[in-house]
Design a protein around this motif. Structure first.
Motif, PDB file in Angstrom:
ATOM      1  N   UNK A  63       0.809  -1.225   0.000  1.00  0.00           N
ATOM      2  CA  UNK A  63       0.000   0.000   0.000  1.00  0.00           C
ATOM      3  C   UNK A  63       0.837   1.268   0.000  1.00  0.00           C
ATOM      4  N   UNK A  64       0.148   2.416  -0.029  1.00  0.00           N
ATOM      5  CA  UNK A  64       0.814   3.703  -0.151  1.00  0.00           C
ATOM      6  C   UNK A  64       1.551   4.108   1.119  1.00  0.00           C
ATOM      7  N   UNK A  65       1.286   3.420   2.223  1.00  0.00           N
ATOM      8  CA  UNK A  65       1.992   3.695   3.475  1.00  0.00           C
ATOM      9  C   UNK A  65       3.337   2.981   3.550  1.00  0.00           C
ATOM     10  N   UNK A  66       3.646   2.151   2.553  1.00  0.00           N
ATOM     11  CA  UNK A  66       4.904   1.410   2.553  1.00  0.00           C
ATOM     12  C   UNK A  66       4.807   0.038   3.187  1.00  0.00           C
ATOM     13  N   UNK A  67       3.596  -0.410   3.487  1.00  0.00           N
ATOM     14  CA  UNK A  67       3.407  -1.734   4.080  1.00  0.00           C
ATOM     15  C   UNK A  67       3.146  -2.773   2.999  1.00  0.00           C
ATOM     16  N   UNK A  68       3.816  -3.913   3.130  1.00  0.00           N
ATOM     17  CA  UNK A  68       3.519  -5.070   2.297  1.00  0.00           C
ATOM     18  C   UNK A  68       3.139  -6.208   3.234  1.00  0.00           C
ATOM     19  N   UNK A  69       1.957  -6.773   3.030  1.00  0.00           N
ATOM     20  CA  UNK A  69       1.487  -7.884   3.860  1.00  0.00           C
ATOM     21  C   UNK A  69       1.471  -9.160   3.023  1.00  0.00           C
ATOM     22  N   UNK A  70       1.793 -10.271   3.673  1.00  0.00           N
ATOM     23  CA  UNK A  70       1.618 -11.577   3.047  1.00  0.00           C
ATOM     24  C   UNK A  70       0.505 -12.317   3.786  1.00  0.00           C
ATOM     25  N   UNK A  71      -0.355 -12.969   2.996  1.00  0.00           N
ATOM     26  CA  UNK A  71      -1.484 -13.714   3.552  1.00  0.00           C
ATOM     27  C   UNK A  71      -1.536 -15.083   2.903  1.00  0.00           C
ATOM     28  N   UNK A  72      -2.215 -16.023   3.565  1.00  0.00           N
ATOM     29  CA  UNK A  72      -2.483 -17.291   2.897  1.00  0.00           C
ATOM     30  C   UNK A  72      -3.771 -17.135   2.091  1.00  0.00           C
ATOM     31  N   UNK A  73      -4.152 -18.181   1.360  1.00  0.00           N
ATOM     32  CA  UNK A  73      -5.285 -18.050   0.448  1.00  0.00           C
ATOM     33  C   UNK A  73      -6.633 -17.996   1.155  1.00  0.00           C
ATOM     34  N   UNK A  97       6.012  -6.506   5.820  1.00  0.00           N
ATOM     35  CA  UNK A  97       7.269  -5.854   5.469  1.00  0.00           C
ATOM     36  C   UNK A  97       7.033  -4.352   5.553  1.00  0.00           C
ATOM     37  N   UNK A  98       7.875  -3.667   6.295  1.00  0.00           N
ATOM     38  CA  UNK A  98       7.730  -2.231   6.480  1.00  0.00           C
ATOM     39  C   UNK A  98       8.793  -1.520   5.646  1.00  0.00           C
ATOM     40  N   UNK A  99       8.400  -0.961   4.485  1.00  0.00           N
ATOM     41  CA  UNK A  99       9.318  -0.314   3.560  1.00  0.00           C
ATOM     42  C   UNK A  99       9.305   1.197   3.770  1.00  0.00           C
ATOM     43  N   UNK A 100      10.356   1.902   3.320  1.00  0.00           N
ATOM     44  CA  UNK A 100      10.505   3.325   3.653  1.00  0.00           C
ATOM     45  C   UNK A 100       9.523   4.262   2.971  1.00  0.00           C
ATOM     46  N   UNK A 101       8.855   3.825   1.902  1.00  0.00           N
ATOM     47  CA  UNK A 101       7.973   4.741   1.180  1.00  0.00           C
ATOM     48  C   UNK A 101       6.853   3.949   0.525  1.00  0.00           C
ATOM     49  N   UNK A 102       5.926   4.675  -0.127  1.00  0.00           N
ATOM     50  CA  UNK A 102       4.771   4.041  -0.721  1.00  0.00           C
ATOM     51  C   UNK A 102       5.123   3.005  -1.769  1.00  0.00           C
ATOM     52  N   UNK A 103       4.361   1.922  -1.813  1.00  0.00           N
ATOM     53  CA  UNK A 103       4.597   0.831  -2.754  1.00  0.00           C
ATOM     54  C   UNK A 103       3.821   1.105  -4.041  1.00  0.00           C
ATOM     55  N   UNK A 104       4.554   1.239  -5.155  1.00  0.00           N
ATOM     56  CA  UNK A 104       3.929   1.463  -6.462  1.00  0.00           C
ATOM     57  C   UNK A 104       3.341   0.167  -7.019  1.00  0.00           C
ATOM     58  N   UNK A 105       4.122  -0.918  -6.938  1.00  0.00           N
ATOM     59  CA  UNK A 105       3.650  -2.187  -7.475  1.00  0.00           C
ATOM     60  C   UNK A 105       4.472  -3.326  -6.921  1.00  0.00           C
ATOM     61  N   UNK A 106       3.928  -4.537  -7.029  1.00  0.00           N
ATOM     62  CA  UNK A 106       4.627  -5.766  -6.673  1.00  0.00           C
ATOM     63  C   UNK A 106       4.775  -6.599  -7.940  1.00  0.00           C
ATOM     64  N   UNK A 107       5.974  -7.107  -8.175  1.00  0.00           N
ATOM     65  CA  UNK A 107       6.209  -7.931  -9.356  1.00  0.00           C
ATOM     66  C   UNK A 107       6.986  -9.171  -8.947  1.00  0.00           C
ATOM     67  N   UNK A 116       8.331  -2.179  -5.866  1.00  0.00           N
ATOM     68  CA  UNK A 116       8.816  -0.889  -6.353  1.00  0.00           C
ATOM     69  C   UNK A 116       8.253   0.217  -5.481  1.00  0.00           C
ATOM     70  N   UNK A 117       9.132   1.066  -4.938  1.00  0.00           N
ATOM     71  CA  UNK A 117       8.709   2.083  -3.970  1.00  0.00           C
ATOM     72  C   UNK A 117       8.945   3.494  -4.479  1.00  0.00           C
ATOM     73  N   UNK A 118       8.224   4.441  -3.848  1.00  0.00           N
ATOM     74  CA  UNK A 118       8.349   5.844  -4.220  1.00  0.00           C
ATOM     75  C   UNK A 118       9.694   6.441  -3.831  1.00  0.00           C
TER      76      UNK A 118
END
Length: 484
Positions: free
Chosen positions: A130-140, A148-158, A167-169
């Protein structure tokens, strides 16, 4: 610029080039026997490393050496805050209520707390950034596994095979494939990132100005092209080409930068892209998804929606085509373009989506990861007004959280390599610190894609496994620990 008293001094340097290939700062502070280095992109907080020395004299000598090295590379004294930071475009989207008569059969919904663009789904996990820089992993089934706490907003996951990148801002692309996320790529400051794709270790970046920038696994610039239109929200890559979607359509380029393969105008500017083996799919502002041949660029099918298309995806082989529009609706089409159904998302417009095993996963304007039952039985029931009660996923009281390592001290240490682990070593080559394999059974001339923040000449690290990539380098799989 250097400031401070006899015991505390700070030197601040910047390197900002007119062509945008560099836009960064380097700050060295000596406080007694401690030397603290702070570095990063101009305008950002940056990363920090602190090293202790036995005497004040040795600390000052080490600091002077670091400053001298940077000055020789073109850094110059500056005043912090006088230069503007890199441009960052945070996608502004409107989301109207759905006009569909029925709501999609949502199985579960996870609210991330901030507008979300990034999604990736594989056989084991669902990822949302998300735009707050958080990436969450979930099961199905919606169980939240880690953050994962990243330093800036997440543009996309590849994804590139089983490596996951965010990819972050802040201009960096982080490898999230282990518990120690690290910046695998650092994009030049003049690139206002819109979207990313990675294929066999090669990073492809599309930006606000309609450029395509290509960077290899060692974070070194390979080539760049400017397409005919700005606002390039699509880039997809494979062995045959790099497919770049922008305001004037889709342009395909040779993977080696040898030139344009084809250009096809689309019905409206491209807002999102998807690919299968033989085709790319462009979702456009003029309410359609168009399927283009990867070989010729010819438009093979058009899928009509009732609003601007923010995202699209397909089932394997393109048997079904899905689209999300600006009015909080999601569509399913047959391969030939026949609309099979239109349903409301029940929670905002889908900014990204992915199909997996008869489920359609969406990330929406309200920051939710939504799991929709896309089976024929469930959709038929939804069209008749029967949908399951969506389950709201809650965060666990204690959730494993991982942040990028910014210093050697952040890395766990081991006295010896565990059985089956692989040892790598940092080596200075041609002004850069590279990483090579020490353990038997590997090509010691190949580089290892490895966190730059923890590279020190002569240092050795232990990793769980290495996997070879087609470009002639190794990728880390599993945890990274320093070998004492």
């Amino acid at each position: 610029m250097s400031t401070g008293s006899s015991t505390l001094s700070t030197t601040y340097l910047e390197l900002s080039q007119d062509d945008g290939s560099a836009h960064k700062f380097y700050e060295v502070t000596v406080d007694g026997t401690a030397v603290t280095v702070r570095y990063g992109r101009i305008g950002a907080t940056g990363q920090v490393q602190t090293t202790a020395f036995p005497t004040v004299e040795k600390a000052r000598a080490a600091a002077a050496k670091k400053v001298g090295e940077k000055v020789r590379k073109g850094y110059a004294p500056a005043v912090a805050g006088q230069r503007a930071p890199r441009a960052v475009t945070r996608r502004q989207v409107a989301s109207a209520p759905s006009t569909a008569r029925a709501v999609a059969p949502v199985l579960w919904r996870f609210r991330t707390g901030s507008s979300a663009f990034g999604i990736h789904v594989d056989d084991d996990h669902c990822w949302v950034g998300n735009q707050a820089g958080d990436v969450y992993t979930l099961d199905h089934e919606g169980g939240v596994l880690a953050r994962f706490n990243l330093p800036d907003g997440v543009k996309c996951l590849v994804a590139d095979d089983f490596w996951i990148y965010a990819g972050c801002d802040d201009g960096k692309v982080y490898d999230l494939s282990s518990k120690l996320p690290f910046a695998a790529y650092d994009i030049t400051a003049d690139v206002d990132i819109f979207w990313l794709d990675i294929h066999e270790g090669v990073l492809n970046v599309s930006d606000r100005g309609g450029r395509l920038t290509v960077i290899d696994h060692e974070d070194e610039h390979q080539w760049a092209r400017r397409s005919q239109g700005e606002h390039a929200w699509m880039v997809r890559a494979d062995d045959r080409g790099v497919y770049h979607g922008h305001l004037r359509g889709v342009t395909a380029y040779a993977p080696d930068g040898g030139g344009e393969l084809w250009h096809t105008p689309t019905r409206g500017g491209v807002l999102f892209g998807w690919q299968e083996d033989d085709a790319v799919y462009a979702g456009t502002a003029h309410r359609v998804v168009q399927r283009l041949s990867k070989t010729t660029g010819a438009i093979e099918a058009t899928y009509g929606c009732d609003g601007a298309v923010y995202s699209c995806a397909t089932s394997p082989g393109g048997r079904f085509v899905f689209a999300g529009d600006a009015s909080s609706s999601v569509y399913c089409f047959d391969r030939d373009g026949t609309r099979l159904w239109k349903l409301g998302t029940g929670g905002g417009s889908a900014l990204s989506m992915q199909y997996h095993d008869e489920r359609l996963y969406l990330v929406t304007t309200d920051g939710s990861l939504v799991c929709v039952d896309a089976s024929e039985t469930a959709v038929s029931a939804a069209q008749e007004g029967t949908v399951p009660v969506a389950r709201d996923v809650k965060l666990a009281a204690v959730l494993p959280t991982y942040a990028p390592a910014t210093a050697v001290s952040a890395v766990a240490t081991v006295a010896q390599a565990p059985a089956g682990a692989v040892v790598v070593e940092c080596v200075r080559e041609g002004g850069r610190v590279r990483v090579h394999v020490v353990s038997d059974g590997y090509d010691t001339s190949w580089n290892v894609q490895f966190p730059r923040e923890i590279r020190e000449p002569g240092a050795r690290y232990v990793v769980d496994a290495l996997h070879s990539a087609a470009g002639g380098f190794y990728r880390v799989r599993g945890d990274i620990r320093r070998l004492l």
